[in-house]
Design an enzyme around this catalytic site. Structure first.
Site, PDB file in Angstrom:
ATOM      1  N   HIS A 173       1.728   3.219  -3.377  1.00 15.82           N
ATOM      2  CA  HIS A 173       0.587   4.118  -4.413  1.00 15.82           C
ATOM      3  C   HIS A 173       0.965   5.217  -4.407  1.00 15.82           C
ATOM      4  O   HIS A 173       0.757   5.982  -5.403  1.00 15.82           O
ATOM      5  CB  HIS A 173      -0.515   3.565  -3.015  1.00 15.82           C
ATOM      6  CG  HIS A 173      -1.478   2.528  -3.977  1.00 15.82           C
ATOM      7  ND1 HIS A 173      -2.228   2.495  -5.469  1.00 15.82           N
ATOM      8  CD2 HIS A 173      -2.227   1.597  -3.310  1.00 15.82           C
ATOM      9  CE1 HIS A 173      -3.138   1.143  -5.093  1.00 15.82           C
ATOM     10  NE2 HIS A 173      -2.943   0.396  -3.875  1.00 15.82           N
ATOM     11  N   ASP A 219      -6.907  -7.321  -4.942  1.00 14.75           N
ATOM     12  CA  ASP A 219      -6.718  -6.301  -5.728  1.00 14.75           C
ATOM     13  C   ASP A 219      -6.449  -6.771  -7.406  1.00 14.75           C
ATOM     14  O   ASP A 219      -7.339  -5.874  -8.461  1.00 14.75           O
ATOM     15  CB  ASP A 219      -5.326  -5.591  -5.534  1.00 14.75           C
ATOM     16  CG  ASP A 219      -4.909  -4.074  -4.857  1.00 14.75           C
ATOM     17  OD1 ASP A 219      -5.993  -4.184  -4.538  1.00 14.75           O
ATOM     18  OD2 ASP A 219      -4.291  -3.449  -4.672  1.00 14.75           O
ATOM     19  N   GLU A 237      -9.523   1.182   5.291  1.00 17.81           N
ATOM     20  CA  GLU A 237     -10.129   0.156   3.867  1.00 17.81           C
ATOM     21  C   GLU A 237      -9.788  -1.165   3.601  1.00 17.81           C
ATOM     22  O   GLU A 237     -10.228  -1.901   2.982  1.00 17.81           O
ATOM     23  CB  GLU A 237      -9.361   1.171   2.182  1.00 17.81           C
ATOM     24  CG  GLU A 237      -9.519   0.703   0.697  1.00 17.81           C
ATOM     25  CD  GLU A 237      -8.459   1.127   0.236  1.00 17.81           C
ATOM     26  OE1 GLU A 237      -8.959   1.559  -0.872  1.00 17.81           O
ATOM     27  OE2 GLU A 237      -7.403   2.225   0.165  1.00 17.81           O
ATOM     28  N   HIS A 238      -8.576  -1.829   3.599  1.00 12.78           N
ATOM     29  CA  HIS A 238      -7.719  -3.037   4.051  1.00 12.78           C
ATOM     30  C   HIS A 238      -7.725  -3.465   4.962  1.00 12.78           C
ATOM     31  O   HIS A 238      -7.388  -2.684   5.290  1.00 12.78           O
ATOM     32  CB  HIS A 238      -6.580  -3.053   2.665  1.00 12.78           C
ATOM     33  CG  HIS A 238      -7.218  -2.524   1.704  1.00 12.78           C
ATOM     34  ND1 HIS A 238      -6.697  -1.424   1.115  1.00 12.78           N
ATOM     35  CD2 HIS A 238      -7.067  -3.408   0.509  1.00 12.78           C
ATOM     36  CE1 HIS A 238      -7.035  -1.533  -0.718  1.00 12.78           C
ATOM     37  NE2 HIS A 238      -7.747  -2.378  -0.567  1.00 12.78           N
ATOM     38  N   GLN A 274       1.418  -1.500  -0.259  1.00 19.12           N
ATOM     39  CA  GLN A 274      -0.089  -0.049  -0.447  1.00 19.12           C
ATOM     40  C   GLN A 274       1.381   0.974  -0.034  1.00 19.12           C
ATOM     41  O   GLN A 274       0.782   1.793  -0.584  1.00 19.12           O
ATOM     42  CB  GLN A 274      -0.671  -0.654   1.415  1.00 19.12           C
ATOM     43  CG  GLN A 274      -2.165  -0.927   1.127  1.00 19.12           C
ATOM     44  CD  GLN A 274      -2.674  -0.441   0.065  1.00 19.12           C
ATOM     45  OE1 GLN A 274      -3.570   0.297   0.012  1.00 19.12           O
ATOM     46  NE2 GLN A 274      -3.247  -1.451  -0.799  1.00 19.12           N
ATOM     47  N   HIS A 312     -55.485  13.187   2.054  1.00 22.87           N
ATOM     48  CA  HIS A 312     -54.629  11.767   1.839  1.00 22.87           C
ATOM     49  C   HIS A 312     -56.176  10.416   2.293  1.00 22.87           C
ATOM     50  O   HIS A 312     -56.408   9.648   1.840  1.00 22.87           O
ATOM     51  CB  HIS A 312     -53.665  12.010   2.607  1.00 22.87           C
ATOM     52  CG  HIS A 312     -52.501  11.816   2.301  1.00 22.87           C
ATOM     53  ND1 HIS A 312     -52.006  12.909   1.850  1.00 22.87           N
ATOM     54  CD2 HIS A 312     -51.235  11.194   1.565  1.00 22.87           C
ATOM     55  CE1 HIS A 312     -51.129  13.310   0.936  1.00 22.87           C
ATOM     56  NE2 HIS A 312     -50.490  12.520   1.752  1.00 22.87           N
TER      57      HIS A 312
END
Length: 838
Positions: A666, A766, A732-733, A663, A825
């Site tokens: 990235h 991934d 996220e992970h 990670q 109504h």
């Protein structure tokens, strides 16, 4: 100029925000940190603590106001220009010449506005500012305030007598007090107003009225008075709004200065920053660097400076050395300009502007205590002194160990724990303002604007915007091994997402004769953003295209930046063929998002936009989803990629390090966290050594060096403590290197995707295990799911009621409708019940 000084006990809230726009505030019983632009008042009952007074002045207090006895104790110890004397009418005569000549001002407490007394005190303190505090529950009249201010004295009113609402018998509107001394020599009664940036660069000349200034003070937005059209709320139609930093009267009280933060295309109607022409000097450099930070092409020198901290550091040191060696005025100016360029480049990379630098300079100028000012040893001796490097030095020193920052949960305070959970601040408002012009152009000019932006940003000159099926065989030619890998990944991902399809119809008879149903339908038209250009990302095309295909979406539009020759990567083209993409938009960035959101002559409009992207793409997605004209939704908010790895005594250090680095590569803003569960120092050191060793073997080591230096090792004492932290962090992970890892999944409440056990690297998710890799970041895993088949579907409910069913349900509905006062109504039910009786 200071004319009106409000006295506050609590420097926060809407009243304080409004008051801070029109000048300094006076604070009692204050503690550090101080708000900007403040005075500090110690009354007769306060003890004189010199260290505390110096701390206030060092923190940035403009002046400190002390009673006579306290002032005598500090005269000569603090600067004269920072000291004001607190007196009442009877104690004026007790002031000696020494005291009078050692202060810069006097605050006179008086029960009413007595102009004769004020004049007398003003003459006695002829070289000092005069502040008048009306120490009375009765509210002074506006005409009395005007008379006082026109003597040159400054008025102090307690916040209890001030309001943001219309002035009353007990409270005065702050704008009424601030504008009390203002006069106009114009027939229309308006006041000339200079509008400038925070750094004092003129944007234009406008006019103000009492009404417009009042609204600006209260709302914090730029509001002026048009001589033809009345109130002019800047940016109300153009989007080029202003945030007001300060409003000041000039020395004659007949004109105003607004300092603002200008958004959008600029102040001028010609869409430039200033009505007096484009910016120059440092202001132009700052504007250029901010633009290049977001748009500079890969490989350009400016982009290299932003992406390579070591290069930028070297250039700053080089230019500083050349400035030191310069010997003539021309050489000094030349070398100083180079140093400013590289220094401001670093500032821009960290979100620091010239206004921030000036604020720091102003604050430093107010310090009373001073350091000796000697140079550090490495700059004052020929041989640099060796110093111990901190973990963050790894971001600038290639020889330093690549290390993470370590904290221990059990000894962390609540405040420290909250900081551990924070992500980088996303400047979404700023980015949305930047993408607005791009989105607007594509919306208004369609394909023509799209082609222009593609040429500008993607460096590809195209004659058409889209590719439509059937796709040529040549465009999908890929090596056999890559084709086999894509085919297997396609099969795995499709199998998992097909199992998620909600094809069933839910039917529930809620009461006799009343049947409620729910069924799924695919979203008809979806737009899938596939990052590209120099990168090849068939994995993202698979992760978005397959669930859209499985869900049954009728139109699947790919959008991906073209290469410089105008082509799309063969791998993405092949995936588009596999998933049945109905069009491929050859564009990236905000322009691609806008084209899919609004549609053009050639680009189909979509109903929902999916996919990751840079900050331009993210901002454009956020912008269009809030535009009712676009009628489009998005998958989820986006932020930098994240991983949280949980490891106990069973963890293989090499495996853990590899997961962290997968990670970290990235980008420099990647969020990487290791939660160690009762790890021994030796085990933890082995992991860190593996991180350092593996990182140095990577081609993206420079990126990893920076992201790892910002990353965390959080030491927990037990698995429950570790899981509690992870659930709060909502990564996220989430990777579990734990003993009996499968048993721990049941306790995971917040995560985008979980990777269980030592042989489940995040890389598999991934690319090809079957789960989706488009996942919530930035803590949004608390509220959002990752992309799945249901993301491409919506659910419709229906109900069917028999006559007997309505007999039972109808009276209930009619009763509730009557309760809410909705007669029609109730009538819709009663008319049917009546028909059945007939």
């Amino acid at each position: 100029m200071t004319r009106f000084l409000p006295l506050l006990d609590d420097p926060q809230g809407d009243l304080f925000d409004a008051l801070s726009r029109i000048g300094p505030v006076l604070l009692q019983n204050v503690s550090l940190p101080l708000p900007n632009n403040s005075y500090v008042l110690l009354d007769q009952n306060s003890s004189t603590d010199l260290d505390q007074i110096v701390a206030w002045l060092d923190e940035g207090a403009e002046k400190v106001i002390l009673p006579l006895a306290s002032a005598k104790e500090v005269i000569g110890l603090i600067p004269q220009e920072r000291l004001v004397l607190l007196l009442d009418a009877v104690s004026v005569s007790a002031v000696s010449d020494k005291v009078r000549n050692s202060v810069s001002g006097v605050l006179l407490k008086t029960p009413e506005i007595d102009l004769d007394l004020i004049s007398s005190v003003s003459q006695f303190f002829s070289k000092s500012q005069l502040f008048v505090l009306i120490d009375s529950p009765s509210l002074p009249a506006i005409y009395s305030i005007k008379s006082l201010l026109r003597t040159g004295a400054n008025l102090i009113l307690p916040s209890s007598q001030l309001t943001l609402d219309v002035s009353s018998a007990t409270q005065l509107n702050i704008a009424d007090v601030f504008l009390a001394p203002i006069v106009s020599d114009r027939p229309d009664g308006l006041f000339p107003t200079i509008v400038s940036t925070e750094t004092g660069h003129s944007l234009g000349l406008v006019y103000s009225s009492i009404e417009s200034v009042t609204e600006s003070i209260i709302t914090g937005k730029g509001v002026y008075q048009s001589r033809k059209h009345g109130l002019w709320r800047k940016g109300e139609t153009s989007g080029s709004t202003q945030d007001v930093v300060s409003i000041r009267l000039d020395c004659d009280s007949d004109s105003l200065e607004f300092k603002v933060i200008q958004h959008g295309s600029g102040f001028c109607h010609l869409e430039r920053q200033s009505c007096f022409g484009e910016a120059s000097g440092l202001s132009l450099l700052e504007k250029t660097l901010r633009s290049r930070y977001d748009t500079a092409p890969e490989g350009s020198y400016t982009k290299r400076l932003f992406n390579d901290p070591e290069l930028l550091r070297s250039k700053i040191m080089e230019e500083a050395d050349e400035l030191c060696r310069a010997e003539t005025a021309d050489e000094v100016a030349f070398e100083a300009a180079d140093l400013f360029y590289f220094a401001l480049t670093k500032c821009t990379a960290y979100g620091v502007g010239i206004a921030d630098i000036e604020r720091s300079l102003d604050k430093k100028a107010k310090r009373v205590t001073r350091r000796p000012g000697n140079a550090k040893p490495q700059w004052s001796t020929p041989k640099a002194v060796e110093t111990k490097k901190s973990p963050t030095d790894a971001s600038i020193d290639p020889e330093a160990p690549i290390r993470m920052h370590t904290v221990t949960l059990s000894v962390s305070s609540e405040e420290e724990r909250a900081l551990l959970l924070r992500r980088p601040v996303l400047r979404s408002d700023e980015m949305i303002e930047k993408v607005k012009p791009i989105v607007s152009e594509v919306r208004l000019r369609g394909d023509a604007a799209l082609l222009e932006f593609t040429a500008k940003f993607d460096k590809a000159k195209l004659s058409s915007t889209c590719i439509f099926p059937p796709y040529t065989k040549e465009s999908m030619e890929i090596p056999p091994n890559i084709k086999a890998a894509i085919d297997q990944a396609y099969a795995n991902i499709k199998k998992f997402h097909a199992a998620q399809t909600d094809g069933s119809i839910l039917k529930v008879e809620t009461m006799s004769g009343v049947v409620c149903s729910r069924f799924a339908r695919a979203i008809s038209r979806v737009g899938l953003y596939i990052p590209g250009g120099t990168a090849i990302l068939p994995s993202t095309a698979l992760m978005l295209g397959i669930p859209a295909q499985v869900a049954g979406c009728k139109e699947i539009i790919f959008a991906t930046p073209p290469r410089s020759d105008g082509t799309i990567s063969s791998e993405v083209m092949y995936v588009a063929h596999l998933v049945g993409a109905s069009a491929i938009l050859k564009a990236g960035g905000a322009q691609a998002v806008a084209a899919m959101a609004y549609g053009t002559k050639t680009v189909p409009k979509v109903d929902k936009i999916f996919g990751p992207g840079n900050q331009w793409v993210t901002a454009a997605k956020m912008l269009v989803q809030n535009d009712t004209d676009a009628m489009v939704s998005i998958d989820m908010p986006a932020g930098p990629s994240e991983v949280l790895v949980m490891a106990d005594h069973t963890a293989n250090p090499a495996f853990v390090a590899a997961d962290l680095l997968s990670q970290a590569e990235h980008g420099i803003d990647s969020q990487v966290v290791l939660v160690g569960v009762d790890l021994t120092p030796e085990h933890l050191e082995n992991i860190e050594d593996e991180v350092d060793k593996q990182a140095r073997a990577l081609s993206r080591v420079d990126i990893v060096r920076q992201s790892i230096a910002k990353s965390l090792i959080v030491q927990a004492t037990s698995v429950p403590e570790a899981i509690e932290f992870s659930n709060d962090y909502a990564p996220e992970h989430l990777i579990l290197h734990l003993e009996d890892a499968p048993d721990k999944v049941q306790y995971i409440n917040n995560a985008g995707s979980v990777f269980v056990g030592p042989f489940t690297p995040e890389s598999c998710g991934d690319y090809a295990s079957g789960t989706n890799h488009t996942l919530p970041t930035n803590g949004y895993a608390r509220q959002f799911s990752g992309v799945n088949t249901l993301s491409f579907q919506k659910h419709i409910t229906s109900q069917e009621i028999t006559p007997d069913g309505l007999k039972g349900l109808g009276p209930i509905v009619a009763t509730l409708a009557d309760c809410e006062g909705l007669q029609a109504h109730a009538n819709a039910v009663r008319i049917r019940l009546g028909a059945m009786k007939a």
